[in-house]
Design a protein around this motif. Structure first.
Motif, mmCIF file in Angstrom:
data_model
loop_
_atom_site.group_PDB
_atom_site.id
_atom_site.type_symbol
_atom_site.label_atom_id
_atom_site.label_comp_id
_atom_site.label_asym_id
_atom_site.label_seq_id
_atom_site.Cartn_x
_atom_site.Cartn_y
_atom_site.Cartn_z
ATOM 1 N N TRP A 217 0.838 -1.185 0.000
ATOM 2 C CA TRP A 217 0.000 0.000 0.000
ATOM 3 C C TRP A 217 0.884 1.251 0.000
ATOM 4 O O TRP A 217 1.778 1.378 0.821
ATOM 5 C CB TRP A 217 -0.903 0.012 1.229
ATOM 6 N N VAL A 218 0.603 2.155 -0.940
ATOM 7 C CA VAL A 218 1.353 3.409 -1.042
ATOM 8 C C VAL A 218 0.353 4.548 -1.228
ATOM 9 O O VAL A 218 -0.789 4.335 -1.650
ATOM 10 C CB VAL A 218 2.339 3.391 -2.233
ATOM 11 N N PRO A 219 0.741 5.781 -0.907
ATOM 12 C CA PRO A 219 -0.151 6.914 -1.172
ATOM 13 C C PRO A 219 -0.526 6.969 -2.647
ATOM 14 O O PRO A 219 0.336 6.797 -3.521
ATOM 15 C CB PRO A 219 0.689 8.132 -0.758
ATOM 16 N N ALA A 220 -1.794 7.194 -2.922
ATOM 17 C CA ALA A 220 -2.275 7.213 -4.305
ATOM 18 C C ALA A 220 -1.575 8.302 -5.121
ATOM 19 O O ALA A 220 -1.358 8.137 -6.327
ATOM 20 C CB ALA A 220 -3.788 7.412 -4.321
ATOM 21 N N GLU A 221 -1.219 9.411 -4.478
ATOM 22 C CA GLU A 221 -0.527 10.487 -5.191
ATOM 23 C C GLU A 221 0.829 10.002 -5.703
ATOM 24 O O GLU A 221 1.256 10.367 -6.797
ATOM 25 C CB GLU A 221 -0.344 11.701 -4.288
ATOM 26 N N LEU A 222 1.519 9.187 -4.889
ATOM 27 C CA LEU A 222 2.795 8.624 -5.319
ATOM 28 C C LEU A 222 2.586 7.681 -6.500
ATOM 29 O O LEU A 222 3.340 7.729 -7.481
ATOM 30 C CB LEU A 222 3.460 7.881 -4.157
ATOM 31 N N ALA A 223 1.568 6.828 -6.409
ATOM 32 C CA ALA A 223 1.286 5.884 -7.491
ATOM 33 C C ALA A 223 0.973 6.617 -8.790
ATOM 34 O O ALA A 223 1.373 6.173 -9.881
ATOM 35 C CB ALA A 223 0.125 4.977 -7.094
ATOM 36 N N LYS A 224 0.277 7.742 -8.677
ATOM 37 C CA LYS A 224 -0.070 8.519 -9.870
ATOM 38 C C LYS A 224 1.145 9.223 -10.447
ATOM 39 O O LYS A 224 1.330 9.281 -11.675
ATOM 40 C CB LYS A 224 -1.154 9.539 -9.513
ATOM 41 N N ALA A 225 1.989 9.771 -9.573
ATOM 42 C CA ALA A 225 3.124 10.572 -10.035
ATOM 43 C C ALA A 225 4.315 9.728 -10.473
ATOM 44 O O ALA A 225 5.166 10.214 -11.229
ATOM 45 C CB ALA A 225 3.559 11.536 -8.925
ATOM 46 N N TRP A 226 4.381 8.480 -9.997
ATOM 47 C CA TRP A 226 5.575 7.669 -10.254
ATOM 48 C C TRP A 226 5.891 7.503 -11.741
ATOM 49 O O TRP A 226 7.041 7.744 -12.151
ATOM 50 C CB TRP A 226 5.440 6.300 -9.586
ATOM 51 N N PRO A 227 4.926 7.120 -12.594
ATOM 52 C CA PRO A 227 5.266 6.970 -14.018
ATOM 53 C C PRO A 227 5.748 8.272 -14.648
ATOM 54 O O PRO A 227 6.653 8.260 -15.485
ATOM 55 C CB PRO A 227 3.930 6.517 -14.644
#
Length: 318
Positions: A228-238
């Motif tokens: 589980w990771v912050p959704a903002e990180l998941a969105k920004a990672w790519p």
């Protein structure tokens, strides 16, 4: 009870009126649900998303780089290592050597010219001399002791090794004397006291409420590669990954290689000034040479409005 059973077998048995009931013989009271009335309720385990966010907040509060790295999905760790390796391949060895030399001369400056440097810092606005002289040397030592100072590691970096030590903690504390307001609040120790509860969620996404004192924030969490990771990180990672790879590609004219050549020149000049500062014998000499150091620094660095420190020594001939 045992007493009633004994009397049923032999009505004439003599039993003291205060005979205690043997433990475990009497039948416990039973509720309608078939559980003992005084049985404690089993605690409801936290949702994995809550556990993950609590762990992340504690790691941020402690500035625990190893825990933060471990919290990242394996996919993200592999991406970060690939970018770091590409950066290591693009790094000009001469620039790395120059940077390490500057750090070593800085270490000498903090150790041998502390009093001269403190006198200079005391004349600057928005600078806490004692804090600077305590934390910046720790940061320099941490960098020199880390894999960042190892040219062989930079050729094939593994970031997990970099995050094993206290480099992040020293980095934040080293910058802190120059920061104002709440710019470093994201890594505040207060985060360890936060409470977390789930507002909504499913197997792959969750909405969590974080409470810290009177403040409340809603965090979206997302499951990536089993973590589980912050959704903002998941969105920004790519987006970050694409930008990092693009920046490290074979540069066009005026790109990374040219920039590194410019940095090498600046670091060479900085090394010369640090050597002269370390050779200064009086406060006046130190002040004059420190002016040259400030001319190399970006304008936003505290101390650009330099005021020379008073010379504690009497003028020659008096």
């Amino acid at each position: 009870t045992a007493v009633d059973l004994a009397k049923a077998i032999n009505p004439d048995v003599a039993v003291p009126y205060n005979f205690p009931t043997p433990p475990g013989i009497a039948k416990p009271a039973v509720s309608n649900l078939g559980q003992p009335v005084d049985a404690p309720e089993s605690p409801v385990p936290d949702d994995p998303s809550i556990i993950a966010l609590k762990g992340l907040l504690v790691a941020m509060g402690k500035r625990d780089s190893a825990a933060l790295w471990a919290a990242m999905p394996a996919e993200y760790q592999a991406d970060a290592n690939a970018v770091a390796k590409l950066a290591g391949q693009r790094l000009n060895p001469a620039m790395h050597a120059a940077l390490v030399n500057v750090l070593r001369h800085s270490k000498t400056l903090f150790a041998d010219q502390k009093e001269f440097l403190k006198s200079v810092l005391e004349q600057q606005d928005d600078v806490l001399p004692d804090e600077v002289l305590q934390k910046l040397p720790l940061l320099v030592d941490a960098i020199l002791a880390s894999p960042l100072a190892d040219a062989e590691w930079l050729a094939d970096p593994e970031l997990g090794k970099l995050f094993e030590g206290q480099l992040l903690q020293h980095l934040i504390e080293g910058v802190a004397p120059f920061e104002a307001g709440d710019q470093l609040e994201i890594l505040s120790p207060d985060l360890m006291e936060a409470t977390v509860r789930q507002l909504d969620g499913n197997a792959t996404a969750a909405s969590l409420q974080v409470t810290l004192g009177e403040r409340e924030e809603t965090w979206a969490m997302q499951k990536v590669d089993g973590k589980w990771v912050p959704a903002e990180l998941a969105k920004a990672w790519p987006e970050w990954l694409t930008a990092a790879r693009e920046a490290l590609k074979t540069p066009a004219e005026g790109g990374v290689d040219v920039l590194q050549e410019q940095v090498i020149i600046m670091l060479g000049a900085l090394e010369g000034i640090l050597k002269s500062l370390n050779a200064a014998q009086t406060q006046d000499e130190f002040n004059e040479r420190f002016m040259g150091l400030l001319e190399l620094l970006p304008e936003e660095v505290p101390g650009d409005e330099f005021e020379p420190a008073p010379n504690p020594l009497p003028p020659e001939g008096n």
